[in-house]
Scaffold this active site. Structure first.
Site, mmCIF file in Angstrom:
data_model
loop_
_atom_site.group_PDB
_atom_site.id
_atom_site.type_symbol
_atom_site.label_atom_id
_atom_site.label_comp_id
_atom_site.label_asym_id
_atom_site.label_seq_id
_atom_site.Cartn_x
_atom_site.Cartn_y
_atom_site.Cartn_z
ATOM 1 N N ASP A 43 0.717 -1.303 0.094
ATOM 2 C CA ASP A 43 0.387 0.299 -0.442
ATOM 3 C C ASP A 43 0.852 1.288 -0.078
ATOM 4 O O ASP A 43 0.598 2.451 0.049
ATOM 5 C CB ASP A 43 -1.146 -0.271 1.083
ATOM 6 C CG ASP A 43 -0.617 0.093 2.688
ATOM 7 O OD1 ASP A 43 0.726 0.178 3.074
ATOM 8 O OD2 ASP A 43 -1.378 0.555 3.482
ATOM 9 N N SER A 44 1.634 1.152 0.005
ATOM 10 C CA SER A 44 2.706 1.906 -0.036
ATOM 11 C C SER A 44 2.922 2.922 -1.746
ATOM 12 O O SER A 44 3.464 3.903 -2.198
ATOM 13 C CB SER A 44 4.418 1.438 -0.363
ATOM 14 O OG SER A 44 4.757 0.856 -0.835
ATOM 15 N N ASP A 82 -0.928 -6.074 0.335
ATOM 16 C CA ASP A 82 -1.367 -5.124 1.584
ATOM 17 C C ASP A 82 -2.522 -5.200 1.459
ATOM 18 O O ASP A 82 -3.399 -4.959 0.298
ATOM 19 C CB ASP A 82 -0.630 -4.015 0.760
ATOM 20 C CG ASP A 82 0.606 -3.810 2.635
ATOM 21 O OD1 ASP A 82 0.696 -5.043 3.263
ATOM 22 O OD2 ASP A 82 0.837 -2.986 1.772
ATOM 23 N N LYS A 112 -0.828 -9.271 3.365
ATOM 24 C CA LYS A 112 -0.238 -8.386 4.556
ATOM 25 C C LYS A 112 -1.226 -7.253 4.668
ATOM 26 O O LYS A 112 -1.755 -6.952 4.149
ATOM 27 C CB LYS A 112 0.861 -7.733 3.643
ATOM 28 C CG LYS A 112 1.778 -7.293 5.107
ATOM 29 C CD LYS A 112 3.215 -6.871 4.750
ATOM 30 C CE LYS A 112 3.245 -5.987 3.812
ATOM 31 N NZ LYS A 112 2.700 -4.808 4.495
ATOM 32 N N GLU A 114 -1.065 -5.155 8.823
ATOM 33 C CA GLU A 114 -0.426 -4.407 9.475
ATOM 34 C C GLU A 114 -1.163 -4.725 10.831
ATOM 35 O O GLU A 114 -1.872 -4.122 11.199
ATOM 36 C CB GLU A 114 -0.551 -3.047 9.451
ATOM 37 C CG GLU A 114 0.600 -2.612 8.200
ATOM 38 C CD GLU A 114 0.616 -0.877 7.945
ATOM 39 O OE1 GLU A 114 0.335 -0.691 8.923
ATOM 40 O OE2 GLU A 114 1.163 -0.962 6.933
ATOM 41 N N GLU A 181 9.221 -3.933 10.187
ATOM 42 C CA GLU A 181 10.138 -2.107 9.781
ATOM 43 C C GLU A 181 10.554 -1.860 10.865
ATOM 44 O O GLU A 181 9.729 -1.509 11.996
ATOM 45 C CB GLU A 181 8.773 -1.968 9.120
ATOM 46 C CG GLU A 181 9.099 -0.936 8.336
ATOM 47 C CD GLU A 181 7.816 -0.065 7.435
ATOM 48 O OE1 GLU A 181 7.149 -0.376 6.962
ATOM 49 O OE2 GLU A 181 8.438 1.125 7.070
HETATM 50 O O1 KIV Z 1 3.686 -0.774 1.493
HETATM 51 C C1 KIV Z 1 4.416 -1.473 1.552
HETATM 52 O O2 KIV Z 1 5.494 -1.661 0.128
HETATM 53 C C2 KIV Z 1 5.787 -1.673 2.545
HETATM 54 C C3 KIV Z 1 6.658 -2.319 2.643
HETATM 55 C C4 KIV Z 1 7.846 -1.829 2.177
HETATM 56 C C5 KIV Z 1 7.213 -3.375 3.474
HETATM 57 O O3 KIV Z 1 4.900 -2.331 3.408
#
Ligand code: KIV
Length: 257
Positions: A43-44, A82, A112, A114, A181
């Site tokens: 989600d970056s 994510d 993924k 958090e 992280e």
């Molecule tokens: O959103 C993302 O790209 C991430 C990674 C940097 C681990 O969570």
């Protein structure tokens, strides 16, 4: 064939480092796929692709759109997507619905999240429903407003104990992998030694079972300054600028076409 969570878990057992990068589009994914064991549609993309300060505005449909594009370029690495902010926190039912939609629409192999202690039951339900979960601990970018910015975590003993026991509980509730992280190396090392499942670190030192970077940071496409843990393996920003200027000059001087 794409790597499975079992392949990644065997890599930990065989002490083979896991190479992980992010991707948000088909072309990038198809270029990096053979170099990677694990590709994350992070989600970056909110920061890198959409130009936002935080990841908080990213939607499930954004993840599906980018995930489906990346998926077509991935045949070697494991593909993880994510779960964006507020797609899994409100209830386990909503998490199951959103994770199921992401997996069905993108053909990714895992999601993924958090995590906090509130997420443990969701990890268990997703795993029981057949969806491998990668649990993200330490600096969780979706908690930007709680931290008051992107801040390193695990700085004192009670934070470290919290992250350690959260990681252990995540494994016990069925998480397949852990992303760590922004924590001190000794904490990431303790988690890595304590768990049977692999850890993938970012800004967490060199003792994890694998490393992940945002591809655009690693390539030097995002503008400086970079976080201290980032290494630029190229300066693509300068290369793209140079090529765009060369094209401009030739068009202006009637040299191209
Ligand atoms: O959103 C993302 O790209 C991430 C990674 C940097 C681990 O969570």
């Amino acid at each position: 064939m794409r790597k499975t969570v079992q392949d990644l878990q065997s890599m930990k057992a065989n002490k083979e480092p896991i190479v992980a990068l992010t991707a948000y589009d088909f072309q990038t994914a198809s270029i990096i796929d053979s170099s990677c064991d694990f590709i994350l549609v992070g989600d970056s993309l909110g920061n890198v692709f959409q130009g936002e300060e935080t990841t908080l505005g990213v939607t499930v449909e954004d993840m599906v759109y980018h995930g489906a594009s990346v998926s077509k370029g991935v045949s070697n690495a494991h593909l993880c997507i994510d779960m964006p902010f507020m797609s899994y926190q409100a209830s386990t039912e909503e998490a199951l619905k959103n994770a199921g939609h992401i997996i069905k629409a993108t053909k990714a192999q895992s999601v993924k999240m958090e995590i906090s202690f509130d997420s443990l039951i969701t990890i268990q339900k997703l795993a029981n429903a057949g969806i491998p979960v990668v649990a993200h601990v330490g600096l969780c970018p979706q908690s930007f407003n709680i931290y008051g910015g992107y801040k390193k975590q695990g700085k004192n003993k009670s934070d470290q104990d919290y992250i350690l026991s959260l990681s252990k509980e995540a494994e016990q509730h069925g998480a397949s992998l852990i992303v760590i992280e922004g924590v001190p190396e000794n904490l990431a090392s303790k988690i890595t030694k304590m768990l049977n499942i692999p850890t993938i670190g970012i800004g967490a030192g060199k003792k994890c079972d694998g490393q992940i970077l945002v591809t655009e940071d690693m390539l030097g496409i995002t503008p400086p300054p970079y976080p201290s843990f980032v290494k630029n393996y190229s300066n693509m920003r300068a290369l793209i600028k140079k090529s765009a200027n060369a094209y401009r000059n030739e068009v202006k001087k009637n040299k191209f076409p």
